[in-house]
Design a protein around this motif. Structure first.
Motif, mmCIF file in Angstrom:
data_model
loop_
_atom_site.group_PDB
_atom_site.id
_atom_site.type_symbol
_atom_site.label_atom_id
_atom_site.label_comp_id
_atom_site.label_asym_id
_atom_site.label_seq_id
_atom_site.Cartn_x
_atom_site.Cartn_y
_atom_site.Cartn_z
ATOM 1 N N THR A 74 24.967 -184.581 25.392
ATOM 2 C CA THR A 74 24.578 -184.936 24.035
ATOM 3 C C THR A 74 23.088 -184.720 23.833
ATOM 4 O OG1 THR A 74 26.348 -186.565 23.972
ATOM 5 C CG2 THR A 74 24.620 -186.790 22.331
ATOM 6 N N GLY A 116 22.475 -180.977 23.775
ATOM 7 C CA GLY A 116 23.003 -180.449 22.520
ATOM 8 C C GLY A 116 22.098 -180.769 21.348
ATOM 9 N N GLY A 117 21.521 -181.967 21.327
ATOM 10 C CA GLY A 117 20.592 -182.332 20.259
ATOM 11 C C GLY A 117 19.307 -181.533 20.302
ATOM 12 N N ILE A 118 18.821 -181.270 21.509
ATOM 13 C CA ILE A 118 17.592 -180.489 21.659
ATOM 14 C C ILE A 118 17.814 -179.046 21.223
ATOM 15 C CG2 ILE A 118 15.987 -179.545 23.376
ATOM 16 C CD1 ILE A 118 16.363 -182.202 24.920
ATOM 17 N N LEU A 119 18.974 -178.496 21.554
ATOM 18 C CA LEU A 119 19.268 -177.101 21.237
ATOM 19 C C LEU A 119 19.964 -176.932 19.892
ATOM 20 C CD1 LEU A 119 20.414 -175.939 24.782
ATOM 21 C CD2 LEU A 119 18.172 -175.629 23.700
ATOM 22 N N ASN A 120 20.009 -177.998 19.093
ATOM 23 C CA ASN A 120 20.587 -177.964 17.754
ATOM 24 C C ASN A 120 22.069 -177.599 17.775
ATOM 25 O OD1 ASN A 120 20.434 -178.448 15.049
ATOM 26 N ND2 ASN A 120 19.779 -176.371 14.523
ATOM 27 N N SER A 121 22.814 -178.219 18.667
ATOM 28 C CA SER A 121 24.245 -177.983 18.783
ATOM 29 C C SER A 121 24.999 -179.048 18.001
ATOM 30 C CB SER A 121 24.635 -178.017 20.264
ATOM 31 O OG SER A 121 26.027 -177.890 20.401
ATOM 32 N N PHE A 122 26.311 -178.933 18.004
ATOM 33 C CA PHE A 122 27.137 -179.933 17.352
ATOM 34 C C PHE A 122 27.099 -181.238 18.137
ATOM 35 C CE2 PHE A 122 29.127 -175.890 16.076
ATOM 36 C CZ PHE A 122 28.997 -176.037 14.702
ATOM 37 N N PRO A 123 27.266 -182.376 17.474
ATOM 38 C CA PRO A 123 27.280 -183.640 18.212
ATOM 39 C C PRO A 123 28.561 -183.787 19.037
ATOM 40 C CG PRO A 123 27.745 -184.011 15.895
ATOM 41 C CD PRO A 123 27.383 -182.563 16.036
#
Length: 176
Positions: A3, A6-13
């Motif tokens: 998570t 994913g947040g750092i790489l602008n991915s889906f939650p």
């Protein structure tokens, strides 16, 4: 970790839903390939709008019946978890009863928290949040802060009352 990355790489939650527990319990399928197949199906439906429109024509009563069995299974899993609780301990009975009662209150009376400040509406407006937080707080109070031994009074041979700490001793059962 996933998570945060994913947040750092602008991915889906990344989320975990209770209905997934219900589906695994209902179907007894625990394979990752099922999730991969569902992902492929969703991608195909996203690329072919006519096919997605056909899937959207599933009647609401069918979806409601599926959701009913899925969430009922989640409730049964929760009840099965509660069967492992020692209800002979009065503290546990108070913790579970109060938490379930508060959770049901917020669910049955959804407008009960309307006059609370905004920050308190987050806690008191959701039955899940209120019930789980009350269970955690009561568990800390009853099982960590109040750890005194139970006491009972007894009358000694002089006729005066004395307080005795109760010890719970278990002896093996033997047949003689």
């Amino acid at each position: 970790i996933a998570t945060a990355i994913g947040g750092i790489l602008n991915s889906f939650p990344y989320t975990c839903f209770a209905e997934n527990v219900g589906l695994v319990r209902l179907t007894q399928i625990k394979s990752r390939w099922v999730v991969a197949a569902a992902a492929v199906i969703m991608i195909v439906l996203g690329c072919i709008p006519k096919l997605a429109a056909i899937m959207a024509c599933v009647p609401l009563p069918v979806l409601g019946g599926a959701a009913l069995s899925m969430f009922a299974t989640v409730a049964v899993v929760g009840i099965q978890t509660l069967t492992k609780v020692d209800f002979d301990n009065q503290n546990n009975m108070i913790i579970v009863g109060t938490s379930v009662g508060l959770g049901m209150l917020a669910t049955a009376q959804p407008h009960i928290a309307d006059n609370f400040p905004h920050w308190a509406q987050i806690v008191f407006g959701s039955g899940i949040t209120l019930g789980s937080m009350s269970a955690m707080v009561l568990h800390l109070i009853f099982n960590h802060f109040m750890t005194e031994k139970p006491q009972k009074s007894a009358i000694n041979t002089h006729g005066t009352s004395v307080t005795v700490e109760a010890e719970f001793v278990s002896y093996p059962h033997t047949d003689h």
